[in-house]
Design a protein around this motif. Structure first.
Motif, PDB file in Angstrom:
ATOM      1  N   UNK A 182      28.350  47.000  38.707  1.00 50.89           N
ATOM      2  CA  UNK A 182      29.683  46.546  39.118  1.00 50.89           C
ATOM      3  C   UNK A 182      30.494  47.701  39.690  1.00 50.89           C
ATOM      4  N   UNK A 183      30.446  48.846  39.031  1.00 49.10           N
ATOM      5  CA  UNK A 183      31.213  50.004  39.491  1.00 49.10           C
ATOM      6  C   UNK A 183      30.780  50.457  40.884  1.00 49.10           C
ATOM      7  N   UNK A 184      29.475  50.453  41.110  1.00 49.92           N
ATOM      8  CA  UNK A 184      28.949  50.820  42.432  1.00 49.92           C
ATOM      9  C   UNK A 184      29.442  49.850  43.495  1.00 49.92           C
ATOM     10  N   UNK A 185      29.399  48.566  43.182  1.00 56.38           N
ATOM     11  CA  UNK A 185      29.825  47.539  44.143  1.00 56.38           C
ATOM     12  C   UNK A 185      31.323  47.614  44.427  1.00 56.38           C
ATOM     13  N   UNK A 186      32.102  47.935  43.407  1.00 54.71           N
ATOM     14  CA  UNK A 186      33.549  48.082  43.603  1.00 54.71           C
ATOM     15  C   UNK A 186      33.847  49.213  44.585  1.00 54.71           C
ATOM     16  N   UNK A 187      33.132  50.309  44.441  1.00 54.47           N
ATOM     17  CA  UNK A 187      33.326  51.433  45.367  1.00 54.47           C
ATOM     18  C   UNK A 187      32.920  51.038  46.782  1.00 54.47           C
ATOM     19  N   UNK A 227      46.805  46.021  51.331  1.00 53.94           N
ATOM     20  CA  UNK A 227      47.582  46.384  50.146  1.00 53.94           C
ATOM     21  C   UNK A 227      47.070  45.704  48.875  1.00 53.94           C
ATOM     22  N   UNK A 228      46.240  44.670  49.036  1.00 58.09           N
ATOM     23  CA  UNK A 228      45.724  43.931  47.875  1.00 58.09           C
ATOM     24  C   UNK A 228      44.357  44.438  47.415  1.00 58.09           C
ATOM     25  N   UNK A 229      43.884  45.481  48.057  1.00 58.14           N
ATOM     26  CA  UNK A 229      42.583  46.041  47.703  1.00 58.14           C
ATOM     27  C   UNK A 229      42.536  46.447  46.227  1.00 58.14           C
ATOM     28  N   UNK A 230      43.621  47.050  45.752  1.00 55.95           N
ATOM     29  CA  UNK A 230      43.661  47.516  44.362  1.00 55.95           C
ATOM     30  C   UNK A 230      43.601  46.342  43.382  1.00 55.95           C
ATOM     31  N   UNK A 231      44.267  45.226  43.720  1.00 60.45           N
ATOM     32  CA  UNK A 231      44.208  44.037  42.861  1.00 60.45           C
ATOM     33  C   UNK A 231      42.782  43.520  42.735  1.00 60.45           C
ATOM     34  N   UNK A 232      42.098  43.454  43.853  1.00 66.22           N
ATOM     35  CA  UNK A 232      40.708  42.998  43.834  1.00 66.22           C
ATOM     36  C   UNK A 232      39.833  43.983  43.069  1.00 66.22           C
ATOM     37  N   UNK A 233      40.111  45.262  43.247  1.00 62.31           N
ATOM     38  CA  UNK A 233      39.378  46.297  42.527  1.00 62.31           C
ATOM     39  C   UNK A 233      39.567  46.109  41.017  1.00 62.31           C
ATOM     40  N   UNK A 234      40.819  45.842  40.601  1.00 63.43           N
ATOM     41  CA  UNK A 234      41.111  45.663  39.173  1.00 63.43           C
ATOM     42  C   UNK A 234      40.476  44.399  38.600  1.00 63.43           C
ATOM     43  N   UNK A 235      40.226  43.417  39.458  1.00 67.62           N
ATOM     44  CA  UNK A 235      39.532  42.202  39.021  1.00 67.62           C
ATOM     45  C   UNK A 235      38.019  42.422  38.951  1.00 67.62           C
ATOM     46  N   UNK A 236      37.576  43.593  39.412  1.00 65.11           N
ATOM     47  CA  UNK A 236      36.155  43.929  39.333  1.00 65.11           C
ATOM     48  C   UNK A 236      35.342  43.521  40.538  1.00 65.11           C
ATOM     49  N   UNK A 237      35.998  42.961  41.572  1.00 65.48           N
ATOM     50  CA  UNK A 237      35.267  42.445  42.729  1.00 65.48           C
ATOM     51  C   UNK A 237      34.616  43.598  43.492  1.00 65.48           C
ATOM     52  N   UNK A 238      33.378  43.378  43.935  1.00 67.89           N
ATOM     53  CA  UNK A 238      32.653  44.428  44.634  1.00 67.89           C
ATOM     54  C   UNK A 238      31.836  43.900  45.801  1.00 67.89           C
ATOM     55  N   UNK A 278      43.830  32.622  44.847  1.00 65.62           N
ATOM     56  CA  UNK A 278      45.050  32.255  44.115  1.00 65.62           C
ATOM     57  C   UNK A 278      45.457  33.359  43.144  1.00 65.62           C
ATOM     58  N   UNK A 279      44.487  33.979  42.476  1.00 68.84           N
ATOM     59  CA  UNK A 279      44.809  35.016  41.498  1.00 68.84           C
ATOM     60  C   UNK A 279      45.499  36.212  42.156  1.00 68.84           C
ATOM     61  N   UNK A 280      45.067  36.535  43.360  1.00 61.55           N
ATOM     62  CA  UNK A 280      45.629  37.702  44.049  1.00 61.55           C
ATOM     63  C   UNK A 280      47.007  37.410  44.637  1.00 61.55           C
ATOM     64  N   UNK A 281      47.186  36.241  45.251  1.00 56.89           N
ATOM     65  CA  UNK A 281      48.477  35.978  45.891  1.00 56.89           C
ATOM     66  C   UNK A 281      49.482  35.347  44.933  1.00 56.89           C
ATOM     67  N   UNK A 282      49.031  34.952  43.746  1.00 55.38           N
ATOM     68  CA  UNK A 282      49.917  34.370  42.728  1.00 55.38           C
ATOM     69  C   UNK A 282      49.597  35.027  41.378  1.00 55.38           C
ATOM     70  N   UNK A 283      49.769  36.347  41.298  1.00 57.93           N
ATOM     71  CA  UNK A 283      49.234  37.113  40.163  1.00 57.93           C
ATOM     72  C   UNK A 283      49.917  36.891  38.822  1.00 57.93           C
ATOM     73  N   UNK A 284      51.108  36.297  38.819  1.00 58.64           N
ATOM     74  CA  UNK A 284      51.809  36.132  37.537  1.00 58.64           C
ATOM     75  C   UNK A 284      51.218  35.025  36.681  1.00 58.64           C
ATOM     76  N   UNK A 285      50.369  34.191  37.279  1.00 56.30           N
ATOM     77  CA  UNK A 285      49.731  33.110  36.523  1.00 56.30           C
ATOM     78  C   UNK A 285      48.210  33.223  36.626  1.00 56.30           C
ATOM     79  N   UNK A 286      47.531  32.670  35.644  1.00 57.55           N
ATOM     80  CA  UNK A 286      46.074  32.801  35.578  1.00 57.55           C
ATOM     81  C   UNK A 286      45.376  31.747  36.436  1.00 57.55           C
ATOM     82  N   UNK A 287      44.328  32.165  37.130  1.00 56.95           N
ATOM     83  CA  UNK A 287      43.443  31.251  37.847  1.00 56.95           C
ATOM     84  C   UNK A 287      42.040  31.366  37.268  1.00 56.95           C
ATOM     85  N   UNK A 288      41.419  30.219  37.020  1.00 61.72           N
ATOM     86  CA  UNK A 288      40.084  30.165  36.413  1.00 61.72           C
ATOM     87  C   UNK A 288      39.159  29.368  37.326  1.00 61.72           C
ATOM     88  N   UNK A 289      37.899  29.777  37.447  1.00 60.98           N
ATOM     89  CA  UNK A 289      36.908  29.046  38.241  1.00 60.98           C
ATOM     90  C   UNK A 289      35.797  28.528  37.344  1.00 60.98           C
TER      91      UNK A 289
END
Length: 270
Positions: free
Chosen positions: A18-23, A40-51, A124-135
Protein backbone atom coordinates in the motif's frame (compact mmCIF):
# COMPACT_ATOMS: atom_id res chain seq x y z
CA UNK A 1 -0.94 -14.05 -10.61
CA UNK A 2 0.53 -16.00 -7.68
CA UNK A 3 3.95 -14.41 -8.18
CA UNK A 4 2.33 -10.94 -8.09
CA UNK A 5 0.54 -11.91 -4.91
CA UNK A 6 3.72 -13.12 -3.22
CA UNK A 7 5.47 -9.92 -4.28
CA UNK A 8 2.75 -7.81 -2.60
CA UNK A 9 2.79 -9.67 0.73
CA UNK A 10 5.19 -8.86 3.54
CA UNK A 11 4.76 -9.95 7.16
CA UNK A 12 1.47 -11.59 6.13
CA UNK A 13 -0.16 -8.29 5.12
CA UNK A 14 -0.27 -5.74 2.29
CA UNK A 15 0.88 -2.66 4.24
CA UNK A 16 4.24 -2.20 2.53
CA UNK A 17 2.57 -2.70 -0.85
CA UNK A 18 0.00 0.00 0.00
CA UNK A 19 2.77 2.43 0.91
CA UNK A 20 4.54 1.84 -2.40
CA UNK A 21 1.31 2.40 -4.33
CA UNK A 22 0.54 5.59 -2.42
CA UNK A 23 3.91 7.01 -3.42
CA UNK A 24 3.23 6.03 -7.04
CA UNK A 25 -0.04 7.99 -7.01
CA UNK A 26 1.74 11.04 -5.64
CA UNK A 27 4.12 10.84 -8.61
CA UNK A 28 1.41 10.25 -11.23
CA UNK A 29 -1.94 11.85 -10.35
CA UNK A 30 -3.14 12.18 -13.96
CA UNK A 31 -5.90 9.57 -13.81
CA UNK A 32 -7.44 11.08 -10.67
CA UNK A 33 -7.41 14.52 -12.33
CA UNK A 34 -9.38 13.00 -15.20
CA UNK A 35 -11.91 11.74 -12.65
CA UNK A 36 -12.48 15.31 -11.47
CA UNK A 37 -10.28 15.37 -8.37
CA UNK A 38 -8.15 18.43 -7.74
CA UNK A 39 -4.40 18.56 -7.25
CA UNK A 40 -5.15 20.02 -3.82
CA UNK A 41 -7.03 16.82 -2.90
CA UNK A 42 -4.02 14.58 -3.41
CA UNK A 43 -3.28 14.59 0.32
CA UNK A 44 -6.85 13.52 1.17
CA UNK A 45 -6.59 10.56 -1.17
CA UNK A 46 -3.16 9.78 0.24
CA UNK A 47 -4.61 9.79 3.78
CA UNK A 48 -7.35 7.40 2.65
CA UNK A 49 -4.59 5.04 1.54
CA UNK A 50 -5.40 5.21 -2.18
CA UNK A 51 -2.51 4.22 -4.43
CA UNK A 52 -1.44 3.31 -7.96
CA UNK A 53 0.16 0.04 -9.07
CA UNK A 54 2.30 0.63 -12.17
CA UNK A 55 4.13 -2.71 -12.13
CA UNK A 56 1.86 -4.27 -14.79
CA UNK A 57 1.16 -3.28 -18.39
CA UNK A 58 -2.34 -2.17 -17.37
CA UNK A 59 -1.90 0.00 -14.29
CA UNK A 60 -4.61 0.09 -11.65
CA UNK A 61 -5.75 2.18 -8.70
CA UNK A 62 -5.39 0.38 -5.36
CA UNK A 63 -8.10 0.87 -2.73
CA UNK A 64 -6.97 -0.62 0.60
CA UNK A 65 -9.93 -2.13 2.47
CA UNK A 66 -8.20 -3.94 5.31
CA UNK A 67 -4.55 -4.79 5.95
CA UNK A 68 -5.33 -8.10 4.26
CA UNK A 69 -7.57 -7.17 1.29
CA UNK A 70 -7.90 -4.48 -1.37
CA UNK A 71 -9.83 -3.59 -4.53
CA UNK A 72 -8.22 -2.87 -7.92
CA UNK A 73 -9.62 -0.38 -10.46
CA UNK A 74 -7.86 -0.87 -13.81
CA UNK A 75 -7.20 2.21 -15.92
CA UNK A 76 -8.18 0.21 -19.01
CA UNK A 77 -10.78 -2.53 -19.34
CA UNK A 78 -9.54 -6.07 -18.70
CA UNK A 79 -11.00 -9.51 -19.38
CA UNK A 80 -11.54 -11.62 -16.26
CA UNK A 81 -13.46 -14.89 -16.44
CA UNK A 82 -14.44 -14.06 -20.04
CA UNK A 83 -16.06 -10.78 -19.00
CA UNK A 84 -14.95 -7.19 -19.51
CA UNK A 85 -14.42 -5.33 -16.26
CA UNK A 86 -12.52 -2.48 -14.65
CA UNK A 87 -12.52 -4.00 -11.15
CA UNK A 88 -11.16 -7.04 -9.34
CA UNK A 89 -10.47 -7.98 -5.73
CA UNK A 90 -7.20 -9.02 -4.18
CA UNK A 91 -6.85 -12.34 -2.43
CA UNK A 92 -7.94 -12.30 1.21
CA UNK A 93 -5.07 -13.03 3.52
CA UNK A 94 -7.43 -13.66 6.46
CA UNK A 95 -10.90 -15.15 6.67
CA UNK A 96 -12.33 -12.03 8.32
CA UNK A 97 -11.08 -9.77 5.50
CA UNK A 98 -13.71 -8.08 3.32
CA UNK A 99 -14.18 -5.51 0.51
CA UNK A 100 -16.39 -2.85 2.18
CA UNK A 101 -14.52 0.45 2.15
CA UNK A 102 -14.65 2.51 5.39
CA UNK A 103 -16.68 -0.18 7.18
CA UNK A 104 -14.60 0.14 10.36
CA UNK A 105 -15.41 3.87 10.66
CA UNK A 106 -19.20 3.49 10.93
CA UNK A 107 -19.12 3.43 14.73
CA UNK A 108 -17.68 6.96 14.80
CA UNK A 109 -20.35 8.66 12.65
CA UNK A 110 -24.03 9.60 12.67
CA UNK A 111 -24.57 10.56 9.02
CA UNK A 112 -23.43 7.90 6.57
CA UNK A 113 -23.59 7.74 2.75
CA UNK A 114 -23.79 4.22 1.27
CA UNK A 115 -22.59 3.41 -2.27
CA UNK A 116 -22.03 0.24 -4.27
CA UNK A 117 -18.93 1.28 -6.21
CA UNK A 118 -15.63 2.15 -4.58
CA UNK A 119 -14.91 5.07 -6.95
CA UNK A 120 -18.31 6.68 -6.23
CA UNK A 121 -17.63 6.26 -2.53
CA UNK A 122 -14.16 7.80 -2.71
CA UNK A 123 -15.48 10.72 -4.74
CA UNK A 124 -18.10 11.54 -2.11
CA UNK A 125 -15.65 11.04 0.76
CA UNK A 126 -13.18 13.51 -0.73
CA UNK A 127 -15.59 16.27 -1.76
CA UNK A 128 -17.84 15.83 1.30
CA UNK A 129 -15.26 14.96 3.97
CA UNK A 130 -17.25 15.90 7.07
CA UNK A 131 -19.49 12.85 6.64
CA UNK A 132 -18.65 9.19 6.16
CA UNK A 133 -19.04 7.37 2.84
CA UNK A 134 -19.07 3.56 2.75
CA UNK A 135 -18.91 1.20 -0.27
CA UNK A 136 -20.40 -2.29 -0.34
CA UNK A 137 -18.18 -3.28 -3.25
CA UNK A 138 -21.32 -4.17 -5.20
CA UNK A 139 -21.68 -7.62 -3.61
CA UNK A 140 -25.08 -8.65 -2.27
CA UNK A 141 -23.40 -10.56 0.57
CA UNK A 142 -21.79 -7.34 1.78
CA UNK A 143 -25.16 -5.69 2.45
CA UNK A 144 -25.55 -7.87 5.54
CA UNK A 145 -22.04 -7.01 6.68
CA UNK A 146 -22.76 -3.27 6.38
CA UNK A 147 -26.24 -3.43 7.95
CA UNK A 148 -24.87 -5.44 10.88
CA UNK A 149 -22.32 -2.69 11.58
CA UNK A 150 -24.98 0.01 11.26
CA UNK A 151 -27.34 -1.76 13.68
CA UNK A 152 -24.50 -2.27 16.14
CA UNK A 153 -23.58 1.44 15.97
CA UNK A 154 -27.23 2.51 16.41
CA UNK A 155 -27.63 0.84 19.80
CA UNK A 156 -26.73 4.04 21.63
CA UNK A 157 -27.22 6.79 19.03
CA UNK A 158 -29.31 7.92 16.07
CA UNK A 159 -28.01 7.18 12.56
CA UNK A 160 -28.99 8.77 9.25
CA UNK A 161 -28.26 6.35 6.40
CA UNK A 162 -28.22 7.95 2.94
CA UNK A 163 -28.50 5.35 0.18
CA UNK A 164 -26.96 6.21 -3.18
CA UNK A 165 -26.78 2.86 -4.93
CA UNK A 166 -26.59 2.44 -8.71
CA UNK A 167 -29.55 3.24 -10.95
CA UNK A 168 -30.05 -0.30 -12.22
CA UNK A 169 -31.86 -3.47 -11.16
CA UNK A 170 -29.12 -4.44 -8.71
CA UNK A 171 -29.24 -0.96 -7.20
CA UNK A 172 -33.02 -1.12 -6.81
CA UNK A 173 -32.81 -4.54 -5.15
CA UNK A 174 -30.01 -3.39 -2.88
CA UNK A 175 -31.93 -0.27 -1.85
CA UNK A 176 -34.97 -2.36 -0.92
CA UNK A 177 -32.82 -4.80 1.03
CA UNK A 178 -31.10 -2.01 2.99
CA UNK A 179 -34.45 -0.47 3.89
CA UNK A 180 -35.83 -3.83 5.00
CA UNK A 181 -32.82 -4.78 7.10
CA UNK A 182 -32.47 -1.34 8.72
CA UNK A 183 -35.92 -1.05 10.26
CA UNK A 184 -34.90 0.28 13.64
CA UNK A 185 -36.02 3.09 15.93
CA UNK A 186 -32.56 4.67 15.84
CA UNK A 187 -31.88 4.35 12.09
CA UNK A 188 -33.40 6.68 9.50
CA UNK A 189 -32.91 5.50 5.91
CA UNK A 190 -33.28 7.75 2.86
CA UNK A 191 -32.86 6.88 -0.82
CA UNK A 192 -31.13 10.02 -2.11
CA UNK A 193 -30.42 9.07 -5.72
CA UNK A 194 -32.95 11.60 -7.03
CA UNK A 195 -31.46 14.25 -4.74
CA UNK A 196 -28.02 13.78 -6.31
CA UNK A 197 -28.84 14.05 -10.00
CA UNK A 198 -25.48 15.70 -10.66
CA UNK A 199 -23.55 12.80 -9.13
CA UNK A 200 -23.70 10.59 -12.23
CA UNK A 201 -22.78 13.59 -14.39
CA UNK A 202 -19.69 14.33 -12.32
CA UNK A 203 -18.49 10.73 -11.94
CA UNK A 204 -19.02 9.77 -15.57
CA UNK A 205 -15.95 8.33 -17.25
CA UNK A 206 -13.61 10.97 -18.68
CA UNK A 207 -13.49 9.45 -22.17
CA UNK A 208 -17.29 9.24 -22.29
CA UNK A 209 -17.51 12.94 -21.37
CA UNK A 210 -15.12 13.70 -24.19
CA UNK A 211 -17.16 11.66 -26.71
CA UNK A 212 -20.35 13.48 -25.69
CA UNK A 213 -18.70 16.86 -26.08
CA UNK A 214 -17.38 15.86 -29.50
CA UNK A 215 -20.85 14.76 -30.62
CA UNK A 216 -22.46 17.90 -29.22
CA UNK A 217 -20.04 20.19 -31.05
CA UNK A 218 -19.67 18.17 -34.27
CA UNK A 219 -21.91 20.40 -36.40
CA UNK A 220 -20.43 23.53 -34.96
CA UNK A 221 -16.90 22.24 -35.53
CA UNK A 222 -17.59 21.50 -39.20
CA UNK A 223 -18.81 25.03 -39.70
CA UNK A 224 -16.03 26.51 -37.59
CA UNK A 225 -13.22 24.83 -39.53
CA UNK A 226 -14.73 25.25 -43.02
CA UNK A 227 -15.73 28.87 -42.68
CA UNK A 228 -12.80 30.31 -40.79
CA UNK A 229 -9.06 30.21 -40.97
CA UNK A 230 -8.89 28.21 -37.74
CA UNK A 231 -7.20 24.85 -37.60
CA UNK A 232 -8.33 21.62 -35.96
CA UNK A 233 -6.08 22.55 -33.07
CA UNK A 234 -8.20 25.69 -32.59
CA UNK A 235 -11.31 23.51 -32.77
CA UNK A 236 -10.09 21.51 -29.82
CA UNK A 237 -9.23 24.67 -27.93
CA UNK A 238 -12.64 26.24 -28.44
CA UNK A 239 -14.88 23.20 -28.17
CA UNK A 240 -13.39 21.14 -25.39
CA UNK A 241 -10.10 22.84 -24.73
CA UNK A 242 -9.96 21.65 -21.15
CA UNK A 243 -12.27 18.91 -19.98
CA UNK A 244 -11.14 19.62 -16.45
CA UNK A 245 -13.08 22.90 -16.68
CA UNK A 246 -16.16 20.86 -17.55
CA UNK A 247 -15.48 18.51 -14.63
CA UNK A 248 -15.22 21.40 -12.20
CA UNK A 249 -18.44 22.93 -13.52
CA UNK A 250 -20.11 19.56 -12.91
CA UNK A 251 -18.54 19.53 -9.43
CA UNK A 252 -20.20 22.82 -8.51
CA UNK A 253 -23.60 21.41 -9.44
CA UNK A 254 -22.93 18.32 -7.38
CA UNK A 255 -21.76 20.32 -4.35
CA UNK A 256 -25.09 22.16 -4.30
CA UNK A 257 -26.93 18.82 -4.33
CA UNK A 258 -24.76 17.46 -1.52
CA UNK A 259 -25.22 20.57 0.59
CA UNK A 260 -29.00 20.17 0.38
CA UNK A 261 -28.81 16.48 1.38
CA UNK A 262 -26.46 17.29 4.26
CA UNK A 263 -28.92 19.89 5.59
CA UNK A 264 -31.77 17.40 5.36
CA UNK A 265 -29.78 14.78 7.27
CA UNK A 266 -28.77 17.32 9.91
CA UNK A 267 -32.41 18.34 10.42
CA UNK A 268 -33.47 14.71 10.93
CA UNK A 269 -30.61 14.16 13.35
CA UNK A 270 -31.76 17.01 15.62
Amino acid sequence: RSSDLEKNIKNNNYLDYYNTCRENLKEDFSYMLKRGFLEAEKEQLYNLGIGLDTSNKNSFIVFPITNYSYIKRYLKTVIIDSKETRYSNSSKLRKDSHYCFNLHKIKDHNIIYIFEGIMDCITMQVINPQYLSVATGGAVANIKRVTDELKKASQDKKLIVLLCLDNDEAGENGTREFKEKLKSKNIYVLDIRKNLLNFNIFTEDFEEKKRKLERRFSNYVTYFVKNTDNSLEDKNRYCYKDLNERLQKDRQGLLKDIEAVNRLAQDILK
